[in-house]
Design a protein around this motif. Structure first.
Motif, mmCIF file in Angstrom:
data_model
loop_
_atom_site.group_PDB
_atom_site.id
_atom_site.type_symbol
_atom_site.label_atom_id
_atom_site.label_comp_id
_atom_site.label_asym_id
_atom_site.label_seq_id
_atom_site.Cartn_x
_atom_site.Cartn_y
_atom_site.Cartn_z
ATOM 1 N N VAL A 54 1.161 -1.201 -0.050
ATOM 2 C CA VAL A 54 0.079 0.110 -0.053
ATOM 3 C C VAL A 54 0.892 1.072 -0.179
ATOM 4 C CG1 VAL A 54 -1.718 1.457 1.279
ATOM 5 C CG2 VAL A 54 -1.748 -1.034 1.247
ATOM 6 N N TYR A 55 1.886 1.092 0.722
ATOM 7 C CA TYR A 55 2.856 2.543 0.869
ATOM 8 C C TYR A 55 3.382 2.616 -0.710
ATOM 9 C CZ TYR A 55 6.520 5.733 1.330
ATOM 10 O OH TYR A 55 7.426 6.735 1.395
ATOM 11 N N SER A 56 3.800 1.846 -1.361
ATOM 12 C CA SER A 56 4.385 1.666 -2.596
ATOM 13 C C SER A 56 3.341 2.546 -3.599
ATOM 14 C CB SER A 56 4.597 0.340 -3.244
ATOM 15 O OG SER A 56 5.272 0.433 -4.675
ATOM 16 N N GLY A 57 2.077 2.035 -3.407
ATOM 17 C CA GLY A 57 1.121 2.666 -4.174
ATOM 18 C C GLY A 57 0.880 4.253 -3.784
ATOM 19 N N LEU A 58 0.997 4.446 -2.457
ATOM 20 C CA LEU A 58 0.788 5.938 -2.123
ATOM 21 C C LEU A 58 2.007 6.636 -2.404
ATOM 22 C CD1 LEU A 58 -0.238 5.337 1.693
ATOM 23 C CD2 LEU A 58 -1.597 6.641 -0.061
ATOM 24 N N ALA A 59 3.074 6.115 -2.630
ATOM 25 C CA ALA A 59 4.392 6.841 -2.982
ATOM 26 C C ALA A 59 4.239 7.086 -4.538
ATOM 27 C CB ALA A 59 5.660 6.110 -2.609
ATOM 28 N N SER A 60 3.609 6.260 -5.265
ATOM 29 C CA SER A 60 3.429 6.289 -6.650
ATOM 30 C C SER A 60 2.565 7.667 -7.016
ATOM 31 C CB SER A 60 2.914 5.023 -7.568
ATOM 32 O OG SER A 60 1.515 5.029 -6.959
ATOM 33 N N LYS A 61 1.914 8.053 -6.012
ATOM 34 C CA LYS A 61 0.988 8.988 -6.066
ATOM 35 C C LYS A 61 1.167 10.517 -5.526
ATOM 36 C CE LYS A 61 -2.921 5.836 -7.132
ATOM 37 N NZ LYS A 61 -3.217 5.903 -8.262
ATOM 38 N N LEU A 62 2.130 10.288 -4.578
ATOM 39 C CA LEU A 62 2.255 11.585 -3.868
ATOM 40 C C LEU A 62 3.793 11.629 -3.671
ATOM 41 C CD1 LEU A 62 -0.097 10.858 -0.873
ATOM 42 C CD2 LEU A 62 -0.301 12.656 -2.553
ATOM 43 N N HIS A 63 4.461 12.815 -3.292
ATOM 44 C CA HIS A 63 6.042 12.893 -3.146
ATOM 45 C C HIS A 63 6.148 12.410 -1.726
ATOM 46 C CE1 HIS A 63 4.911 16.130 -6.239
ATOM 47 N NE2 HIS A 63 5.887 15.658 -6.943
ATOM 48 N N THR A 64 7.643 11.730 -2.009
ATOM 49 C CA THR A 64 8.252 11.337 -0.845
ATOM 50 C C THR A 64 9.326 12.489 -0.532
ATOM 51 O OG1 THR A 64 8.015 9.056 -1.337
ATOM 52 C CG2 THR A 64 9.750 9.714 0.343
ATOM 53 N N VAL A 65 9.279 12.812 0.852
ATOM 54 C CA VAL A 65 10.107 14.150 1.246
ATOM 55 C C VAL A 65 10.989 13.631 2.152
ATOM 56 C CG1 VAL A 65 8.582 15.871 0.383
ATOM 57 C CG2 VAL A 65 8.358 15.052 2.662
ATOM 58 N N PRO A 66 12.267 14.085 2.200
ATOM 59 C CA PRO A 66 13.156 13.872 3.301
ATOM 60 C C PRO A 66 12.965 15.084 4.398
ATOM 61 C CG PRO A 66 14.356 15.022 1.547
ATOM 62 C CD PRO A 66 12.980 14.741 1.016
ATOM 63 N N VAL A 67 13.503 14.414 5.472
ATOM 64 C CA VAL A 67 13.284 15.020 6.866
ATOM 65 C C VAL A 67 13.765 16.755 6.564
ATOM 66 C CG1 VAL A 67 14.038 15.505 9.178
ATOM 67 C CG2 VAL A 67 13.320 13.309 8.377
ATOM 68 N N ASN A 125 23.269 14.939 14.414
ATOM 69 C CA ASN A 125 22.291 15.176 13.357
ATOM 70 C C ASN A 125 21.882 14.128 12.545
ATOM 71 O OD1 ASN A 125 22.795 18.090 13.527
ATOM 72 N ND2 ASN A 125 24.946 17.861 12.790
ATOM 73 N N TYR A 126 20.456 14.204 12.007
ATOM 74 C CA TYR A 126 19.839 13.203 11.295
ATOM 75 C C TYR A 126 19.488 14.279 9.799
ATOM 76 C CZ TYR A 126 16.533 9.982 9.480
ATOM 77 O OH TYR A 126 15.606 8.912 8.508
ATOM 78 N N ARG A 213 12.205 8.031 6.421
ATOM 79 C CA ARG A 213 12.523 8.063 5.204
ATOM 80 C C ARG A 213 11.521 8.224 4.183
ATOM 81 N NH1 ARG A 213 16.578 3.220 5.280
ATOM 82 N NH2 ARG A 213 14.475 2.221 6.249
ATOM 83 N N LYS A 214 10.183 8.082 4.870
ATOM 84 C CA LYS A 214 8.923 7.826 3.919
ATOM 85 C C LYS A 214 7.738 8.716 4.270
ATOM 86 C CE LYS A 214 9.982 2.813 3.031
ATOM 87 N NZ LYS A 214 9.480 1.495 3.250
ATOM 88 N N ILE A 215 8.209 9.988 4.732
ATOM 89 C CA ILE A 215 7.155 11.003 4.908
ATOM 90 C C ILE A 215 6.645 11.441 3.648
ATOM 91 C CG2 ILE A 215 6.855 13.513 5.416
ATOM 92 C CD1 ILE A 215 9.551 13.076 7.301
ATOM 93 N N ARG A 240 0.364 19.303 5.713
ATOM 94 C CA ARG A 240 0.850 19.122 4.495
ATOM 95 C C ARG A 240 1.820 17.982 4.434
ATOM 96 N NH1 ARG A 240 5.449 23.730 2.205
ATOM 97 N NH2 ARG A 240 5.935 22.547 0.310
ATOM 98 N N TYR A 241 2.088 17.237 5.442
ATOM 99 C CA TYR A 241 3.044 16.064 5.391
ATOM 100 C C TYR A 241 2.244 14.910 6.479
ATOM 101 C CZ TYR A 241 6.511 19.375 3.842
ATOM 102 O OH TYR A 241 6.976 20.430 3.354
ATOM 103 N N VAL A 242 2.252 13.761 6.064
ATOM 104 C CA VAL A 242 1.884 12.572 6.684
ATOM 105 C C VAL A 242 3.122 11.477 6.731
ATOM 106 C CG1 VAL A 242 -0.414 12.889 5.819
ATOM 107 C CG2 VAL A 242 0.873 11.142 4.572
ATOM 108 N N LEU A 243 3.065 10.721 7.813
ATOM 109 C CA LEU A 243 3.802 9.926 7.947
ATOM 110 C C LEU A 243 3.374 8.363 8.137
ATOM 111 C CD1 LEU A 243 7.031 8.768 8.426
ATOM 112 C CD2 LEU A 243 6.683 9.379 10.902
ATOM 113 N N PRO A 244 3.099 7.773 7.006
ATOM 114 C CA PRO A 244 2.653 6.468 7.236
ATOM 115 C C PRO A 244 3.268 5.283 7.936
ATOM 116 C CG PRO A 244 2.904 7.178 4.781
ATOM 117 C CD PRO A 244 3.867 7.859 5.702
#
Length: 398
Positions: A54-67, A125-126, A213-215, A240-244
Protein backbone atom coordinates in the motif's frame (compact mmCIF):
# COMPACT_ATOMS: atom_id res chain seq x y z
CA UNK A 1 29.42 23.73 21.84
CA UNK A 2 25.80 22.76 22.26
CA UNK A 3 24.93 25.02 25.21
CA UNK A 4 26.65 28.08 23.74
CA UNK A 5 24.65 27.60 20.56
CA UNK A 6 21.44 27.51 22.54
CA UNK A 7 22.27 30.74 24.35
CA UNK A 8 22.57 32.53 21.04
CA UNK A 9 19.22 31.04 20.04
CA UNK A 10 17.36 32.87 22.79
CA UNK A 11 17.63 30.77 25.95
CA UNK A 12 20.07 33.03 27.81
CA UNK A 13 17.54 34.24 30.36
CA UNK A 14 16.50 30.69 31.17
CA UNK A 15 20.06 29.46 31.54
CA UNK A 16 21.03 32.34 33.82
CA UNK A 17 18.06 31.61 36.04
CA UNK A 18 18.90 27.93 36.05
CA UNK A 19 22.51 28.54 37.09
CA UNK A 20 21.33 29.97 40.38
CA UNK A 21 19.44 26.83 41.32
CA UNK A 22 20.64 24.37 43.88
CA UNK A 23 20.31 20.63 43.40
CA UNK A 24 16.83 19.19 43.62
CA UNK A 25 15.54 17.93 46.94
CA UNK A 26 16.42 14.27 47.09
CA UNK A 27 15.36 11.78 49.68
CA UNK A 28 17.98 9.33 50.87
CA UNK A 29 15.88 6.45 49.71
CA UNK A 30 12.35 5.38 48.90
CA UNK A 31 10.48 2.77 50.91
CA UNK A 32 11.40 0.04 48.47
CA UNK A 33 12.92 -0.38 45.05
CA UNK A 34 11.80 -2.43 42.05
CA UNK A 35 11.78 -6.21 42.25
CA UNK A 36 12.72 -8.61 39.47
CA UNK A 37 10.09 -10.40 37.38
CA UNK A 38 10.66 -13.35 35.01
CA UNK A 39 11.79 -11.65 31.80
CA UNK A 40 10.95 -14.74 29.76
CA UNK A 41 7.25 -14.10 30.29
CA UNK A 42 7.35 -11.06 27.96
CA UNK A 43 7.91 -11.28 24.21
CA UNK A 44 7.49 -9.26 21.02
CA UNK A 45 6.70 -10.22 17.44
CA UNK A 46 7.54 -7.76 14.69
CA UNK A 47 6.47 -7.13 11.10
CA UNK A 48 8.26 -4.28 9.32
CA UNK A 49 6.66 -4.98 5.93
CA UNK A 50 2.95 -5.10 6.75
CA UNK A 51 2.12 -2.05 4.63
CA UNK A 52 4.78 -2.30 1.89
CA UNK A 53 2.37 -2.79 -1.01
CA UNK A 54 0.00 0.00 0.00
CA UNK A 55 2.84 2.40 0.78
CA UNK A 56 4.33 1.74 -2.66
CA UNK A 57 0.98 2.71 -4.16
CA UNK A 58 0.83 5.90 -2.09
CA UNK A 59 4.40 6.83 -3.00
CA UNK A 60 3.53 6.48 -6.71
CA UNK A 61 0.81 9.13 -6.30
CA UNK A 62 2.43 11.46 -3.77
CA UNK A 63 5.87 12.95 -3.22
CA UNK A 64 8.22 11.34 -0.72
CA UNK A 65 10.12 14.08 1.11
CA UNK A 66 13.22 13.86 3.32
CA UNK A 67 13.35 15.29 6.82
CA UNK A 68 15.46 18.27 5.74
CA UNK A 69 12.71 19.34 3.30
CA UNK A 70 10.12 19.15 6.07
CA UNK A 71 12.31 21.37 8.23
CA UNK A 72 13.01 23.77 5.37
CA UNK A 73 9.24 24.29 5.41
CA UNK A 74 8.80 24.44 9.18
CA UNK A 75 5.99 26.90 9.84
CA UNK A 76 5.66 27.24 13.63
CA UNK A 77 7.88 29.41 15.83
CA UNK A 78 8.99 27.78 19.04
CA UNK A 79 9.21 30.14 22.01
CA UNK A 80 11.76 30.37 24.84
CA UNK A 81 11.01 28.83 28.19
CA UNK A 82 9.43 31.25 30.69
CA UNK A 83 11.84 32.64 33.28
CA UNK A 84 9.65 31.20 36.04
CA UNK A 85 10.35 27.66 34.87
CA UNK A 86 13.41 26.50 36.79
CA UNK A 87 13.76 22.79 37.60
CA UNK A 88 17.12 21.81 39.07
CA UNK A 89 19.83 21.24 36.49
CA UNK A 90 18.01 23.05 33.68
CA UNK A 91 20.15 23.63 30.58
CA UNK A 92 17.56 24.88 28.07
CA UNK A 93 14.48 24.06 26.11
CA UNK A 94 11.50 25.68 24.46
CA UNK A 95 7.75 26.12 24.54
CA UNK A 96 5.34 25.55 21.67
CA UNK A 97 3.66 28.57 20.09
CA UNK A 98 0.59 30.07 21.77
CA UNK A 99 -1.84 28.13 19.60
CA UNK A 100 -0.34 24.77 20.56
CA UNK A 101 0.41 25.76 24.14
CA UNK A 102 -3.24 26.61 24.83
CA UNK A 103 -4.98 23.99 22.67
CA UNK A 104 -7.46 21.86 24.65
CA UNK A 105 -7.83 19.30 21.83
CA UNK A 106 -4.16 18.35 21.34
CA UNK A 107 -1.80 17.04 24.03
CA UNK A 108 1.97 16.37 23.81
CA UNK A 109 3.08 13.01 25.23
CA UNK A 110 6.26 11.29 24.06
CA UNK A 111 9.72 12.70 23.39
CA UNK A 112 12.77 11.50 21.49
CA UNK A 113 15.63 13.20 19.65
CA UNK A 114 17.90 12.76 16.68
CA UNK A 115 20.61 11.79 19.19
CA UNK A 116 18.48 8.75 19.95
CA UNK A 117 18.41 8.10 16.23
CA UNK A 118 22.10 8.47 15.37
CA UNK A 119 24.03 9.06 18.60
CA UNK A 120 26.02 12.13 19.56
CA UNK A 121 29.33 11.76 17.74
CA UNK A 122 28.26 13.81 14.70
CA UNK A 123 26.36 16.36 16.76
CA UNK A 124 23.28 14.20 16.71
CA UNK A 125 22.34 15.30 13.21
CA UNK A 126 19.76 13.37 11.20
CA UNK A 127 19.59 14.53 7.58
CA UNK A 128 21.59 17.61 8.59
CA UNK A 129 19.40 18.63 11.54
CA UNK A 130 19.59 18.18 15.30
CA UNK A 131 15.95 17.56 16.19
CA UNK A 132 13.59 17.08 19.10
CA UNK A 133 10.53 14.99 18.21
CA UNK A 134 7.33 15.05 20.29
CA UNK A 135 4.28 12.82 19.86
CA UNK A 136 0.74 14.17 20.39
CA UNK A 137 -2.79 12.86 20.50
CA UNK A 138 -5.83 14.79 19.24
CA UNK A 139 -9.37 14.86 20.65
CA UNK A 140 -12.46 15.64 18.58
CA UNK A 141 -13.38 18.40 21.08
CA UNK A 142 -12.20 19.70 24.42
CA UNK A 143 -12.62 16.70 26.69
CA UNK A 144 -13.73 14.56 23.74
CA UNK A 145 -12.53 11.23 22.41
CA UNK A 146 -9.11 10.58 20.84
CA UNK A 147 -9.33 10.71 17.05
CA UNK A 148 -5.78 10.91 15.68
CA UNK A 149 -2.10 11.38 16.53
CA UNK A 150 0.86 13.31 15.18
CA UNK A 151 4.47 14.24 15.79
CA UNK A 152 6.23 17.58 15.78
CA UNK A 153 9.84 17.97 14.67
CA UNK A 154 11.61 20.94 16.27
CA UNK A 155 15.03 22.20 15.20
CA UNK A 156 17.44 22.32 18.13
CA UNK A 157 20.47 23.70 16.37
CA UNK A 158 21.65 27.30 16.13
CA UNK A 159 22.35 26.76 12.42
CA UNK A 160 18.61 26.80 11.71
CA UNK A 161 15.63 28.97 12.67
CA UNK A 162 13.80 28.17 15.91
CA UNK A 163 10.97 26.43 14.10
CA UNK A 164 8.92 23.25 14.25
CA UNK A 165 6.61 21.37 11.90
CA UNK A 166 3.66 19.04 12.52
CA UNK A 167 3.38 15.67 10.73
CA UNK A 168 0.23 13.57 10.85
CA UNK A 169 0.62 9.86 11.64
CA UNK A 170 -1.53 7.69 9.36
CA UNK A 171 -2.20 4.00 8.78
CA UNK A 172 -2.18 2.83 5.14
CA UNK A 173 -5.38 1.19 3.89
CA UNK A 174 -6.63 -0.21 0.59
CA UNK A 175 -4.40 -1.88 -1.99
CA UNK A 176 -1.37 -1.08 -4.12
CA UNK A 177 -3.67 -0.20 -7.01
CA UNK A 178 -6.08 1.78 -4.85
CA UNK A 179 -4.08 3.04 -1.86
CA UNK A 180 -5.44 5.15 0.95
CA UNK A 181 -4.78 5.95 4.60
CA UNK A 182 -6.65 6.71 7.79
CA UNK A 183 -6.11 8.40 11.14
CA UNK A 184 -4.38 6.59 14.02
CA UNK A 185 -6.44 7.35 17.16
CA UNK A 186 -3.91 6.29 19.81
CA UNK A 187 -2.61 8.06 22.92
CA UNK A 188 0.98 8.06 21.55
CA UNK A 189 2.22 8.15 25.14
CA UNK A 190 5.81 7.34 24.23
CA UNK A 191 8.07 7.58 21.19
CA UNK A 192 11.60 6.39 20.38
CA UNK A 193 13.67 7.14 17.28
CA UNK A 194 16.38 4.62 16.39
CA UNK A 195 18.16 4.75 13.06
CA UNK A 196 15.47 5.55 10.50
CA UNK A 197 12.65 4.01 12.53
CA UNK A 198 10.23 5.80 14.79
CA UNK A 199 8.55 3.60 17.41
CA UNK A 200 5.30 4.92 18.90
CA UNK A 201 3.71 3.30 21.94
CA UNK A 202 0.25 1.84 21.38
CA UNK A 203 -1.26 1.38 24.83
CA UNK A 204 -3.15 -1.80 24.08
CA UNK A 205 -0.58 -3.90 22.31
CA UNK A 206 3.00 -2.74 21.80
CA UNK A 207 4.35 -0.26 19.25
CA UNK A 208 3.55 1.07 15.81
CA UNK A 209 6.54 1.51 13.52
CA UNK A 210 7.20 4.39 11.12
CA UNK A 211 10.10 5.07 8.76
CA UNK A 212 11.44 8.65 8.74
CA UNK A 213 12.58 8.15 5.13
CA UNK A 214 8.95 7.73 4.03
CA UNK A 215 7.28 11.05 4.82
CA UNK A 216 4.72 11.97 2.13
CA UNK A 217 3.61 15.41 0.99
CA UNK A 218 -0.15 15.42 0.42
CA UNK A 219 -2.39 17.69 -1.64
CA UNK A 220 -3.24 21.15 -0.39
CA UNK A 221 -6.81 22.25 0.11
CA UNK A 222 -9.66 20.18 1.43
CA UNK A 223 -11.28 20.74 4.80
CA UNK A 224 -10.13 20.23 8.35
CA UNK A 225 -12.24 17.06 8.51
CA UNK A 226 -10.95 15.42 5.32
CA UNK A 227 -8.61 12.47 5.60
CA UNK A 228 -7.42 10.22 2.77
CA UNK A 229 -8.31 10.06 -0.91
CA UNK A 230 -11.12 12.14 -2.37
CA UNK A 231 -11.61 12.85 -6.07
CA UNK A 232 -8.12 11.72 -6.95
CA UNK A 233 -6.53 13.98 -4.32
CA UNK A 234 -5.14 13.04 -0.90
CA UNK A 235 -5.94 15.17 2.14
CA UNK A 236 -4.93 15.07 5.79
CA UNK A 237 -6.88 17.52 7.97
CA UNK A 238 -4.96 20.37 6.31
CA UNK A 239 -1.58 18.87 7.26
CA UNK A 240 1.01 19.18 4.50
CA UNK A 241 2.93 16.05 5.51
CA UNK A 242 1.89 12.57 6.64
CA UNK A 243 4.03 9.75 8.01
CA UNK A 244 2.51 6.37 7.12
CA UNK A 245 2.91 3.41 9.43
CA UNK A 246 5.21 0.73 7.99
CA UNK A 247 4.86 -2.06 10.54
CA UNK A 248 3.94 -3.30 13.98
CA UNK A 249 5.68 -4.62 17.06
CA UNK A 250 3.12 -6.66 19.00
CA UNK A 251 3.52 -7.52 22.69
CA UNK A 252 2.70 -10.89 24.27
CA UNK A 253 2.91 -12.27 27.79
CA UNK A 254 2.38 -15.49 29.67
CA UNK A 255 2.09 -13.60 32.96
CA UNK A 256 -1.70 -13.42 32.70
CA UNK A 257 -1.80 -9.62 32.56
CA UNK A 258 -1.04 -7.82 29.30
CA UNK A 259 1.38 -4.91 29.39
CA UNK A 260 -0.11 -1.42 29.14
CA UNK A 261 2.31 0.44 26.89
CA UNK A 262 2.10 3.88 28.46
CA UNK A 263 5.60 5.18 27.73
CA UNK A 264 8.81 4.05 26.05
CA UNK A 265 12.40 5.23 25.76
CA UNK A 266 15.55 4.18 23.91
CA UNK A 267 18.63 2.89 25.71
CA UNK A 268 21.50 3.25 23.23
CA UNK A 269 23.99 1.53 25.54
CA UNK A 270 22.17 -1.80 25.76
CA UNK A 271 20.53 -1.26 22.34
CA UNK A 272 17.03 -1.76 23.66
CA UNK A 273 13.71 -0.07 24.22
CA UNK A 274 12.35 0.13 27.75
CA UNK A 275 8.66 0.55 28.49
CA UNK A 276 6.55 1.23 31.56
CA UNK A 277 2.89 1.26 32.54
CA UNK A 278 0.62 3.98 33.91
CA UNK A 279 -1.29 2.37 36.78
CA UNK A 280 -2.96 3.49 39.98
CA UNK A 281 -2.57 2.25 43.52
CA UNK A 282 -6.37 2.26 43.93
CA UNK A 283 -9.62 3.94 42.88
CA UNK A 284 -8.91 4.41 39.16
CA UNK A 285 -11.64 3.71 36.63
CA UNK A 286 -9.71 4.32 33.38
CA UNK A 287 -6.39 2.69 34.33
CA UNK A 288 -5.29 -0.57 35.99
CA UNK A 289 -5.28 -0.63 39.80
CA UNK A 290 -2.08 -2.60 40.42
CA UNK A 291 1.66 -2.21 40.61
CA UNK A 292 3.21 -1.15 37.27
CA UNK A 293 5.93 -3.00 35.41
CA UNK A 294 8.95 -1.92 33.39
CA UNK A 295 10.32 -4.22 30.70
CA UNK A 296 13.40 -4.06 28.47
CA UNK A 297 13.32 -5.48 24.93
CA UNK A 298 16.62 -5.78 22.98
CA UNK A 299 16.95 -4.97 19.31
CA UNK A 300 18.28 -7.58 16.91
CA UNK A 301 22.07 -7.74 16.97
CA UNK A 302 23.61 -4.91 14.96
CA UNK A 303 20.19 -3.61 13.84
CA UNK A 304 17.75 -0.81 14.62
CA UNK A 305 14.89 -3.30 14.23
CA UNK A 306 13.53 -6.06 16.42
CA UNK A 307 13.85 -9.67 15.36
CA UNK A 308 10.75 -11.49 14.18
CA UNK A 309 10.48 -12.77 17.75
CA UNK A 310 12.11 -11.11 20.77
CA UNK A 311 12.22 -12.11 24.42
CA UNK A 312 12.61 -9.43 27.08
CA UNK A 313 16.03 -9.17 28.70
CA UNK A 314 14.80 -7.51 31.92
CA UNK A 315 11.46 -7.12 33.70
CA UNK A 316 10.69 -5.22 36.90
CA UNK A 317 7.76 -4.77 39.25
CA UNK A 318 7.74 -1.14 40.42
CA UNK A 319 6.72 0.39 43.76
CA UNK A 320 5.66 3.69 42.17
CA UNK A 321 2.42 4.71 40.46
CA UNK A 322 1.03 7.14 37.85
CA UNK A 323 4.15 6.74 35.70
CA UNK A 324 4.19 8.81 32.52
CA UNK A 325 7.87 8.49 31.69
CA UNK A 326 10.77 6.04 31.77
CA UNK A 327 14.43 6.11 30.74
CA UNK A 328 17.39 3.79 31.19
CA UNK A 329 21.11 4.13 30.45
CA UNK A 330 24.11 2.12 31.67
CA UNK A 331 22.02 0.06 34.06
CA UNK A 332 20.38 3.11 35.62
CA UNK A 333 16.65 3.83 35.53
CA UNK A 334 14.45 6.93 35.81
CA UNK A 335 10.66 6.95 36.28
CA UNK A 336 8.47 10.04 36.22
CA UNK A 337 5.24 10.18 38.23
CA UNK A 338 2.96 12.96 37.04
CA UNK A 339 0.67 12.70 40.08
CA UNK A 340 3.46 12.78 42.65
CA UNK A 341 5.56 15.34 40.72
CA UNK A 342 8.58 13.18 41.41
CA UNK A 343 11.36 11.61 39.38
CA UNK A 344 12.47 8.25 40.79
CA UNK A 345 16.03 7.12 40.19
CA UNK A 346 17.13 3.52 40.71
CA UNK A 347 20.07 1.22 40.18
CA UNK A 348 20.26 -2.40 41.41
CA UNK A 349 23.37 -1.61 43.47
CA UNK A 350 22.62 1.85 44.89
CA UNK A 351 18.88 1.39 45.32
CA UNK A 352 16.18 4.05 44.85
CA UNK A 353 16.16 7.81 45.33
CA UNK A 354 13.42 10.40 44.82
CA UNK A 355 13.79 13.84 43.23
CA UNK A 356 11.36 16.73 42.98
CA UNK A 357 10.05 16.99 39.41
CA UNK A 358 7.72 19.11 37.30
CA UNK A 359 3.93 19.07 37.21
CA UNK A 360 2.19 17.27 34.33
CA UNK A 361 5.46 15.57 33.44
CA UNK A 362 5.46 13.16 30.52
CA UNK A 363 8.04 11.01 28.73
CA UNK A 364 11.83 11.10 29.12
CA UNK A 365 14.62 10.81 26.56
CA UNK A 366 18.29 10.29 27.44
CA UNK A 367 20.61 12.67 25.52
CA UNK A 368 24.14 11.33 25.12
CA UNK A 369 26.77 14.04 24.64
CA UNK A 370 30.45 13.13 24.12
CA UNK A 371 31.59 16.73 24.73
CA UNK A 372 29.22 18.14 27.35
CA UNK A 373 27.11 16.78 30.19
CA UNK A 374 24.56 14.11 29.34
CA UNK A 375 20.98 15.34 29.59
CA UNK A 376 17.48 14.13 30.28
CA UNK A 377 14.87 15.65 27.96
CA UNK A 378 11.25 15.75 29.06
CA UNK A 379 8.07 17.79 28.63
CA UNK A 380 4.83 18.89 30.26
CA UNK A 381 1.43 18.19 28.74
CA UNK A 382 -0.73 20.62 30.74
CA UNK A 383 -2.65 23.20 28.73
CA UNK A 384 -0.92 26.59 28.94
CA UNK A 385 2.21 25.04 30.44
CA UNK A 386 3.80 22.94 27.68
CA UNK A 387 7.50 23.27 28.35
CA UNK A 388 9.96 20.99 26.52
CA UNK A 389 13.18 21.02 28.49
CA UNK A 390 16.55 19.43 29.19
CA UNK A 391 18.24 18.97 32.56
CA UNK A 392 21.68 17.66 33.44
CA UNK A 393 21.38 13.93 34.01
CA UNK A 394 23.87 14.07 36.88
CA UNK A 395 21.44 16.22 38.88
CA UNK A 396 19.08 13.25 38.99
CA UNK A 397 21.42 10.34 39.68
CA UNK A 398 25.09 9.45 39.39
Amino acid sequence: MFLRHRITAGCAAVLIAASALTASATSASAAAGPTTLPAGEYTLTSDYHKYDAVYSGLASKLHTVPVHTVMDNANHDRKPLPSTFNPAGLTGGFRFDDGDNDDCTNYPQGITTSRDAVGGDNGGNYDGHQLVAVSWYTRDACGGKQVRSRITLADWDATYPNKYRKILLVEPTGTNASPNYKDIPIHAGGVSWYGDYLYVADTGGGMRVFDMRKILEVNSGGTADQIGQSGGQYYAHNYRYVLPQVGTVAAHTTSGTNLAWSSISLDRVSKSIVMTEYTCKADCTDYPNRAPRAVRFPFASGATTFAASTTASQALKLPWYNLNGVASHNGRWWFNSSAAKQLYYWTPTAGPATHAWVSSGESISYWEDPKDADLLWSLQEGKGNRNVFAVKQATYGA
